[in-house]
Design a protein around this motif. Sequence first.
Motif, PDB file in Angstrom:
ATOM      1  N   ASN A 167       0.856  -1.190   0.000  1.00  0.00           N
ATOM      2  CA  ASN A 167       0.000   0.000   0.000  1.00  0.00           C
ATOM      3  C   ASN A 167       0.887   1.235   0.000  1.00  0.00           C
ATOM      4  OD1 ASN A 167      -1.801   2.070   0.406  1.00  0.00           O
ATOM      5  ND2 ASN A 167      -2.347   1.492   2.491  1.00  0.00           N
ATOM      6  N   THR A 168       1.088   1.810  -1.167  1.00  0.00           N
ATOM      7  CA  THR A 168       2.008   2.949  -1.298  1.00  0.00           C
ATOM      8  C   THR A 168       1.437   4.257  -0.744  1.00  0.00           C
ATOM      9  OG1 THR A 168       1.204   3.303  -3.560  1.00  0.00           O
ATOM     10  CG2 THR A 168       3.200   1.978  -3.289  1.00  0.00           C
ATOM     11  N   GLN A 169       0.257   4.175  -0.139  1.00  0.00           N
ATOM     12  CA  GLN A 169      -0.296   5.340   0.549  1.00  0.00           C
ATOM     13  C   GLN A 169      -0.182   5.185   2.068  1.00  0.00           C
ATOM     14  OE1 GLN A 169      -1.358   8.252  -1.011  1.00  0.00           O
ATOM     15  NE2 GLN A 169      -0.294   7.120  -2.618  1.00  0.00           N
ATOM     16  N   ASN A 170       0.583   4.204   2.502  1.00  0.00           N
ATOM     17  CA  ASN A 170       0.755   3.975   3.940  1.00  0.00           C
ATOM     18  C   ASN A 170       1.891   4.860   4.457  1.00  0.00           C
ATOM     19  OD1 ASN A 170       1.275   2.983   6.549  1.00  0.00           O
ATOM     20  ND2 ASN A 170       0.610   0.923   5.985  1.00  0.00           N
ATOM     21  N   GLY A 171       1.531   6.058   4.862  1.00  0.00           N
ATOM     22  CA  GLY A 171       2.530   7.018   5.339  1.00  0.00           C
ATOM     23  C   GLY A 171       3.215   6.589   6.622  1.00  0.00           C
ATOM     24  N   ILE A 172       2.524   5.783   7.448  1.00  0.00           N
ATOM     25  CA  ILE A 172       3.112   5.329   8.706  1.00  0.00           C
ATOM     26  C   ILE A 172       4.234   4.332   8.429  1.00  0.00           C
ATOM     27  CG2 ILE A 172       2.668   4.225  10.916  1.00  0.00           C
ATOM     28  CD1 ILE A 172       1.279   6.922  10.593  1.00  0.00           C
ATOM     29  N   LYS A 180       0.683  14.764   4.120  1.00  0.00           N
ATOM     30  CA  LYS A 180       0.294  16.150   3.819  1.00  0.00           C
ATOM     31  C   LYS A 180      -0.942  16.171   2.922  1.00  0.00           C
ATOM     32  CE  LYS A 180       1.942  20.378   1.584  1.00  0.00           C
ATOM     33  NZ  LYS A 180       2.992  20.965   0.714  1.00  0.00           N
ATOM     34  N   ALA A 181      -1.026  15.199   2.007  1.00  0.00           N
ATOM     35  CA  ALA A 181      -2.162  15.147   1.074  1.00  0.00           C
ATOM     36  C   ALA A 181      -3.442  14.648   1.727  1.00  0.00           C
ATOM     37  CB  ALA A 181      -1.803  14.247  -0.111  1.00  0.00           C
ATOM     38  N   ASN A 182      -3.313  14.093   2.931  1.00  0.00           N
ATOM     39  CA  ASN A 182      -4.475  13.554   3.647  1.00  0.00           C
ATOM     40  C   ASN A 182      -5.098  14.647   4.511  1.00  0.00           C
ATOM     41  OD1 ASN A 182      -6.363  12.138   5.081  1.00  0.00           O
ATOM     42  ND2 ASN A 182      -4.915  10.741   6.067  1.00  0.00           N
ATOM     43  N   ALA A 183      -6.247  15.106   4.105  1.00  0.00           N
ATOM     44  CA  ALA A 183      -6.895  16.207   4.836  1.00  0.00           C
ATOM     45  C   ALA A 183      -7.543  15.731   6.132  1.00  0.00           C
ATOM     46  CB  ALA A 183      -7.941  16.881   3.952  1.00  0.00           C
ATOM     47  N   ASN A 184      -7.797  14.442   6.243  1.00  0.00           N
ATOM     48  CA  ASN A 184      -8.492  13.903   7.422  1.00  0.00           C
ATOM     49  C   ASN A 184      -7.540  13.050   8.268  1.00  0.00           C
ATOM     50  OD1 ASN A 184     -11.090  14.974   6.645  1.00  0.00           O
ATOM     51  ND2 ASN A 184     -11.132  13.395   5.063  1.00  0.00           N
ATOM     52  N   ARG A 185      -6.457  13.647   8.686  1.00  0.00           N
ATOM     53  CA  ARG A 185      -5.465  12.907   9.475  1.00  0.00           C
ATOM     54  C   ARG A 185      -5.994  12.601  10.872  1.00  0.00           C
ATOM     55  NH1 ARG A 185      -2.329  16.572   6.424  1.00  0.00           N
ATOM     56  NH2 ARG A 185      -2.719  18.209   7.942  1.00  0.00           N
ATOM     57  N   ASN A 186      -5.758  11.370  11.331  1.00  0.00           N
ATOM     58  CA  ASN A 186      -6.117  11.032  12.712  1.00  0.00           C
ATOM     59  C   ASN A 186      -5.016  11.518  13.647  1.00  0.00           C
ATOM     60  OD1 ASN A 186      -4.025   9.053  12.709  1.00  0.00           O
ATOM     61  ND2 ASN A 186      -5.434   7.494  11.920  1.00  0.00           N
ATOM     62  N   SER A 187      -5.176  11.299  14.943  1.00  0.00           N
ATOM     63  CA  SER A 187      -4.219  11.829  15.927  1.00  0.00           C
ATOM     64  C   SER A 187      -2.821  11.240  15.728  1.00  0.00           C
ATOM     65  CB  SER A 187      -4.715  11.540  17.344  1.00  0.00           C
ATOM     66  OG  SER A 187      -4.890  10.158  17.544  1.00  0.00           O
ATOM     67  N   THR A 188      -2.759   9.946  15.384  1.00  0.00           N
ATOM     68  CA  THR A 188      -1.455   9.316  15.146  1.00  0.00           C
ATOM     69  C   THR A 188      -0.773   9.947  13.940  1.00  0.00           C
ATOM     70  OG1 THR A 188      -2.196   7.213  16.084  1.00  0.00           O
ATOM     71  CG2 THR A 188      -0.284   7.138  14.634  1.00  0.00           C
ATOM     72  N   GLU A 189      -1.528  10.129  12.874  1.00  0.00           N
ATOM     73  CA  GLU A 189      -0.954  10.708  11.653  1.00  0.00           C
ATOM     74  C   GLU A 189      -0.516  12.155  11.878  1.00  0.00           C
ATOM     75  OE1 GLU A 189      -3.372   8.078   8.314  1.00  0.00           O
ATOM     76  OE2 GLU A 189      -4.344   9.814   9.253  1.00  0.00           O
ATOM     77  N   LYS A 190      -1.261  12.892  12.686  1.00  0.00           N
ATOM     78  CA  LYS A 190      -0.851  14.270  13.003  1.00  0.00           C
ATOM     79  C   LYS A 190       0.464  14.272  13.766  1.00  0.00           C
ATOM     80  CE  LYS A 190      -5.539  16.203  13.196  1.00  0.00           C
ATOM     81  NZ  LYS A 190      -6.604  16.731  14.078  1.00  0.00           N
TER      82      LYS A 190
END
Length: 455
Positions: free
Chosen positions: A307-312, A399-409
């Motif tokens: 999953n190349t959209q897995n920023g974590i 950055k492209a994810n407008a709906n970041r959860n607390s972990t992603e923030k």
Amino acid sequence: MKKFLLLAILAVTAQLVNAQDLKKVNTSYLIKRFEDAKTEIDKVMADPKQQGKPEAYYWKATIYAELYQDPKLREKYPNAVKEADEAFKKYIESDASLSLLKTKGAEGVFAMYRTSYQTGVKSFNEKKWAEAASNFKMAVEYSDMIFANKWSNVNIAFDTTSILYLAYSNQNASNAPEAAKYYSRLADNKVGGDNYLDIYKYLVDHFITTKDEANFKKYIAIAKELYPKYNWEVSEIDYMDHNMTLAEKTQLYDKEDAAGTLSEIKYLEFGDIFVNAHHKDKSLDTAKERFYNLKGVDAYKKAFGKNTQNGIAAFNVGVIYYNFFGEYDDQYAANIRTMQGLNADRPVEKDPKKKAASDAAFKLKLEPYKKANADMEKVLTENLDLSIEWLEKSYTILKANANRNSTEKSVINKTVDFLANMFAYKRDKMRGKDLKAMDAFDAKYKEYDALHGKF
């Protein structure tokens, strides 16, 4: 003959008295004078000849159940529930067919069920967990009797709500074995729906903790069947993590990786296991710890490949390389300090004839540190650049994810700080060497430094 006749008359008289006493009990019960009925049944039960007789136990159980059911009488006779329960158990022992309950009525059983359930709810709402569990256990026992004998017009096998309350009360009372026992009963019957998912989570976690492989496999199979959309893979990894050695986990990872059976989630979970291996196994030396960190990098990269959209996942790879860079940089700096210390402690050689030899000897002393740093600079730079590569991937995705959860923030804020630090390092390395490169790195440093705490 007269003597035998007298004995026979006495026996018949006794039977008539006992029958008369039970008739009084029955009459008081029918007109709902339960305290009077209690007085009469207590007289009957005081007679040793009544011990073991089903009808006596039936009436005691039924009457005391009524005392338990009435709030005022329950307060007046606090032992009524215990007396009723003991009498019902003795009745059942003496009349396995339950003929009296079937012919005379099972209202006492219903009273025990209703009242135990109601008092259980009250205790539950008051957070008296052990007391609630005791009440609900009795409610379950009596409801089981009702539904097994089909005395209710509701055609169900058991009272799901009472069992659920019983399990939950035990869970809150930290009585895990009892909680698992009653949750298992619901799971065995495949009770499902949105409101029951937590039952299966609890059971799976319980059997992970208790290292019960058979039950873990049994209930996770049922859970997958009832809740196929829930991610049970994490629980499977948790079971492995709690019950396998590090070597066994590594062997399993290599086997499943080679077979191509690992999902994105499992790659992530294996990555966490490898990166945190040193927390569980304190015997790992530096080389082994680095080996498992690299194993973690492999797992996170393959998760990202799924999953190349897995920023974590990208962040985790970048952080491991960042830590490697930090370790090499610390060693590099330590070698510089050692060389500076040697130079400061070097005695001044004033004799020109001896100076050349002294310089040569000192150069020889510095050589191992210079060589180590020369070798280290390459690997240090490689890890620095790899960290930047993966952290910039993470930053771009998050950055492209407008709906970041607390972990992603949290992750994106850490990412920009790491990137600012690394570009500042690269800028300073170019100072006095390559002005164009220094300016480029300084621009990147300023870009990320300006984002500190912005997400």
